[in-house]
Design a protein around this motif. Sequence first.
Motif, PDB file in Angstrom:
ATOM      1  N   LYS A   1     -13.167  -7.485 -38.192  1.00 33.65           N
ATOM      2  CA  LYS A   1     -13.085  -8.791 -38.965  1.00 33.65           C
ATOM      3  C   LYS A   1     -13.929  -9.764 -38.664  1.00 33.65           C
ATOM      4  CE  LYS A   1      -8.105  -8.158 -39.625  1.00 33.65           C
ATOM      5  NZ  LYS A   1      -6.722  -8.789 -39.231  1.00 33.65           N
ATOM      6  N   VAL A   2     -14.428 -10.212 -37.313  1.00 32.75           N
ATOM      7  CA  VAL A   2     -15.307 -11.157 -36.997  1.00 32.75           C
ATOM      8  C   VAL A   2     -16.326 -10.403 -36.321  1.00 32.75           C
ATOM      9  CG1 VAL A   2     -13.461 -12.888 -36.866  1.00 32.75           C
ATOM     10  CG2 VAL A   2     -14.090 -11.600 -34.934  1.00 32.75           C
ATOM     11  N   GLY A   3     -16.624  -9.245 -35.899  1.00 32.06           N
ATOM     12  CA  GLY A   3     -17.678  -8.595 -35.021  1.00 32.06           C
ATOM     13  C   GLY A   3     -17.492  -8.670 -33.646  1.00 32.06           C
ATOM     14  N   PHE A   4     -18.412  -8.094 -32.891  1.00 31.79           N
ATOM     15  CA  PHE A   4     -17.820  -7.927 -31.601  1.00 31.79           C
ATOM     16  C   PHE A   4     -18.094  -9.338 -30.761  1.00 31.79           C
ATOM     17  CE2 PHE A   4     -19.584  -7.157 -27.085  1.00 31.79           C
ATOM     18  CZ  PHE A   4     -18.726  -6.507 -26.468  1.00 31.79           C
TER      19      PHE A   4
ATOM     20  N   GLU B   1     -27.950  -5.360 -24.837  1.00 34.63           N
ATOM     21  CA  GLU B   1     -28.395  -4.413 -24.113  1.00 34.63           C
ATOM     22  C   GLU B   1     -27.661  -3.958 -22.861  1.00 34.63           C
ATOM     23  OE1 GLU B   1     -32.569  -4.674 -22.774  1.00 34.63           O
ATOM     24  OE2 GLU B   1     -33.283  -5.370 -24.835  1.00 34.63           O
ATOM     25  N   TYR B   2     -27.467  -2.619 -22.399  1.00 40.97           N
ATOM     26  CA  TYR B   2     -26.916  -2.268 -21.155  1.00 40.97           C
ATOM     27  C   TYR B   2     -26.780  -3.139 -20.064  1.00 40.97           C
ATOM     28  CZ  TYR B   2     -25.188   0.528 -17.378  1.00 40.97           C
ATOM     29  OH  TYR B   2     -24.485   0.926 -16.098  1.00 40.97           O
ATOM     30  N   TRP B   3     -27.807  -3.748 -19.473  1.00 35.62           N
ATOM     31  CA  TRP B   3     -28.199  -4.655 -18.480  1.00 35.62           C
ATOM     32  C   TRP B   3     -27.486  -5.929 -18.804  1.00 35.62           C
ATOM     33  CZ3 TRP B   3     -30.806  -9.126 -18.170  1.00 35.62           C
ATOM     34  CH2 TRP B   3     -31.787  -9.365 -19.257  1.00 35.62           C
ATOM     35  N   HIS B   4     -27.475  -6.367 -20.114  1.00 36.01           N
ATOM     36  CA  HIS B   4     -26.701  -7.776 -20.249  1.00 36.01           C
ATOM     37  C   HIS B   4     -25.223  -7.599 -19.990  1.00 36.01           C
ATOM     38  CE1 HIS B   4     -30.092  -8.293 -23.641  1.00 36.01           C
ATOM     39  NE2 HIS B   4     -30.566  -8.692 -22.584  1.00 36.01           N
ATOM     40  N   PHE B   5     -24.519  -6.486 -20.541  1.00 32.74           N
ATOM     41  CA  PHE B   5     -23.153  -6.232 -20.089  1.00 32.74           C
ATOM     42  C   PHE B   5     -22.854  -6.122 -18.756  1.00 32.74           C
ATOM     43  CE2 PHE B   5     -23.812  -4.704 -24.537  1.00 32.74           C
ATOM     44  CZ  PHE B   5     -23.286  -5.675 -25.246  1.00 32.74           C
ATOM     45  N   PHE B   6     -23.737  -5.381 -18.007  1.00 27.65           N
ATOM     46  CA  PHE B   6     -23.485  -5.099 -16.684  1.00 27.65           C
ATOM     47  C   PHE B   6     -23.592  -6.114 -15.900  1.00 27.65           C
ATOM     48  CE2 PHE B   6     -24.600  -3.944 -12.352  1.00 27.65           C
ATOM     49  CZ  PHE B   6     -24.314  -2.703 -12.166  1.00 27.65           C
ATOM     50  N   LEU B   7     -24.417  -7.217 -16.115  1.00 26.40           N
ATOM     51  CA  LEU B   7     -24.585  -8.520 -15.150  1.00 26.40           C
ATOM     52  C   LEU B   7     -23.261  -9.314 -15.699  1.00 26.40           C
ATOM     53  CD1 LEU B   7     -28.257  -9.074 -15.016  1.00 26.40           C
ATOM     54  CD2 LEU B   7     -26.668  -8.223 -13.287  1.00 26.40           C
ATOM     55  N   SER B   8     -23.239  -9.606 -17.122  1.00 27.97           N
ATOM     56  CA  SER B   8     -22.204 -10.557 -17.602  1.00 27.97           C
ATOM     57  C   SER B   8     -21.004 -10.076 -17.184  1.00 27.97           C
ATOM     58  CB  SER B   8     -22.486 -10.954 -18.902  1.00 27.97           C
ATOM     59  OG  SER B   8     -22.485  -9.782 -19.583  1.00 27.97           O
TER      60      SER B   8
ATOM     61  N   VAL C   1     -14.909 -16.315 -14.547  1.00 27.25           N
ATOM     62  CA  VAL C   1     -14.257 -15.426 -15.702  1.00 27.25           C
ATOM     63  C   VAL C   1     -14.745 -15.953 -16.877  1.00 27.25           C
ATOM     64  CG1 VAL C   1     -12.287 -14.498 -16.445  1.00 27.25           C
ATOM     65  CG2 VAL C   1     -12.542 -14.514 -13.890  1.00 27.25           C
ATOM     66  N   VAL C   2     -14.307 -16.917 -17.167  1.00 21.44           N
ATOM     67  CA  VAL C   2     -14.682 -17.656 -18.714  1.00 21.44           C
ATOM     68  C   VAL C   2     -16.042 -17.537 -18.911  1.00 21.44           C
ATOM     69  CG1 VAL C   2     -14.245 -19.628 -20.130  1.00 21.44           C
ATOM     70  CG2 VAL C   2     -12.577 -19.163 -18.442  1.00 21.44           C
ATOM     71  N   PHE C   3     -17.028 -17.966 -17.922  1.00 15.68           N
ATOM     72  CA  PHE C   3     -18.360 -18.320 -18.382  1.00 15.68           C
ATOM     73  C   PHE C   3     -19.012 -16.753 -18.454  1.00 15.68           C
ATOM     74  CE2 PHE C   3     -22.639 -17.787 -16.357  1.00 15.68           C
ATOM     75  CZ  PHE C   3     -23.280 -18.789 -17.380  1.00 15.68           C
ATOM     76  N   GLY C   4     -18.559 -15.946 -17.505  1.00 17.93           N
ATOM     77  CA  GLY C   4     -19.098 -14.516 -17.997  1.00 17.93           C
ATOM     78  C   GLY C   4     -18.723 -13.933 -19.200  1.00 17.93           C
ATOM     79  N   THR C   5     -17.501 -14.138 -19.623  1.00 17.32           N
ATOM     80  CA  THR C   5     -16.971 -13.564 -20.947  1.00 17.32           C
ATOM     81  C   THR C   5     -17.958 -14.048 -21.828  1.00 17.32           C
ATOM     82  OG1 THR C   5     -14.669 -13.401 -19.924  1.00 17.32           O
ATOM     83  CG2 THR C   5     -14.935 -13.283 -22.393  1.00 17.32           C
ATOM     84  N   PHE C   6     -17.975 -15.509 -22.123  1.00 16.77           N
ATOM     85  CA  PHE C   6     -18.901 -16.050 -23.108  1.00 16.77           C
ATOM     86  C   PHE C   6     -20.339 -15.431 -23.236  1.00 16.77           C
ATOM     87  CE2 PHE C   6     -15.546 -18.989 -23.355  1.00 16.77           C
ATOM     88  CZ  PHE C   6     -15.102 -19.150 -24.614  1.00 16.77           C
ATOM     89  N   VAL C   7     -20.739 -15.295 -21.842  1.00 12.42           N
ATOM     90  CA  VAL C   7     -22.081 -14.772 -21.797  1.00 12.42           C
ATOM     91  C   VAL C   7     -22.055 -13.080 -22.405  1.00 12.42           C
ATOM     92  CG1 VAL C   7     -23.799 -14.115 -20.407  1.00 12.42           C
ATOM     93  CG2 VAL C   7     -22.897 -16.252 -19.972  1.00 12.42           C
TER      94      VAL C   7
ATOM     95  N   ILE D   1     -13.071 -14.811 -28.503  1.00  9.27           N
ATOM     96  CA  ILE D   1     -11.643 -14.889 -28.695  1.00  9.27           C
ATOM     97  C   ILE D   1     -10.819 -14.654 -27.223  1.00  9.27           C
ATOM     98  CG2 ILE D   1      -9.542 -14.185 -29.772  1.00  9.27           C
ATOM     99  CD1 ILE D   1     -11.236 -13.986 -32.276  1.00  9.27           C
ATOM    100  N   PHE D   2     -11.394 -13.434 -26.711  1.00  9.49           N
ATOM    101  CA  PHE D   2     -10.896 -13.014 -25.541  1.00  9.49           C
ATOM    102  C   PHE D   2     -11.065 -14.034 -24.545  1.00  9.49           C
ATOM    103  CE2 PHE D   2     -11.217 -10.916 -21.493  1.00  9.49           C
ATOM    104  CZ  PHE D   2     -10.624  -9.393 -21.749  1.00  9.49           C
ATOM    105  N   GLY D   3     -12.440 -14.816 -24.469  1.00  8.35           N
ATOM    106  CA  GLY D   3     -12.600 -15.865 -23.445  1.00  8.35           C
ATOM    107  C   GLY D   3     -11.798 -17.026 -23.639  1.00  8.35           C
TER     108      GLY D   3
END
Length: 475
Positions: free
Chosen positions: A237-240, A174-181, A162-168, A246-248
């Motif tokens: 404030k800090v960008g996506f 790109e779409y496939w980046h978000f899909f895999l991570s 969970v933590v690793f995938g969130t930081f990645v 921070i979520f991670g």
Amino acid sequence: MTTNADIEKTIGRDGVKSFSSPDRSMAEDLPVASGEDKGDESESGAYAPPSEKGETKPPDDKLSESKSDDDDDDDPPPPDGGLVAWLQLVAALLTNTISWGTPTAFGVFQLYYVQTLKLPQWKVSWIGSVQFLLTYGMCVVSGRLSDAGYIRSTFAVGAFLVVFGTFVTSLGYEYWHFFLSQGVTVGLGLGIMFMPPLQVLSSYFDKKRTFVMTGAATGTGIGSLILPAIIQYSIPKVGFPWAVRIFGFVALFCTVTAFLCIRPRLKPRRSGPLVEWSSFKERPYLLYSIGVFLLYLALFFGSFYINTFARDIIGFSTTNSIQLLLIQNGVSIPARPVVGYIANYHTGPMNTYIVTVILFAIITLSWIAVHNATGLYIYAVFLGLTNGVCQGMFLGSLASLTSDSRKMGTRIGMVHTIVAFATLAGPPIAGAIIDSSGGRFTYAQLYAGLAIFVASGFFIAARYAKTGPHLKVKV
């Protein structure tokens, strides 16, 4: 007038407590147990009478299994309290905050990805749907591992993913980046880490089980309130990328704290299959499973699309549309433990669940009548209450069908796997209906509301299969 003593003595054939007056002749034939000879009584009132030798009779579904060394020794009764027991509630609550707060908060990501990547609703929703699929689908594996005693190690693996995938995810563009991570890696981790704390928590409580499991589900509301707020208000404030990081860090804090609290109590159940197919021979369990599948086809329709509806149909700004999601998630936080308390001590988890699902169906269909901002704010409150309680009562009502705590992880994991396919298909189906209707939501709202109504029918049938035609039965 029926007294509390009468009620406690009246135990039906299927192990549920009846509010009707007891049959004296049957009560006299019921063996009296005490100390080591006392039969098991679950939250739903399930009772296994002792055999002639004074030993507890195993449940019927246990007869089909080969006897192992793990079955020779009985586990001590649940303490139903104490510092260690309540720490398990803390661990389960923090785990729920991340495990279900994360996918429930996907509505914020949905809006951001649609606006940033310029992709259709249905395509973006696949990220959240795959995350839900894996979160639920991995529960059957992590549930069986938990029953086998691999509780802390299973939780640790899931938390790392969970933590690793969130930081990645914070590095994607790109779409496939978000899909895999976010969809695959985080989804796998959420499903793997969810079951261990739940299995441990259920083993520490008996009479308070529905209450504590509903209390643990409050973490879902907390997570679905805090996590989208982090993303929404941090991006300007800090960008996506840093908003996701921070979520991670929040996920890291919650999972580490939960890991330190977990203290397994039951002896491992090494033997037994990954999937206990014999469970589906029990009509209440089978009907319940079908009902949950239909319910979860539409359960997250509001969470995924209420902010899009607000922005595209009512004319909200992006920030105000996210506020609706936060309101929806926030009002469910106090509602879950309150309803859990009522179900535990007064009405019964299954009875409460049926009423809640029917109300949820009515609220979902009433979305069709919302045409202005005021109406949408009011609707968000009622949607959050009914949706949140449905999610909160899910585990309590399901646990009432399982009398053997050592099989709790496996049986709950099996239902979660069934639900996984519903959550995979539900949001994309709704998105496709919206897109094919030219952006109108009416047909999607009808689809969701009717699916929930049909689900309530299966829950009523499951209750009937459990208790028969008896209305005044606590189950």
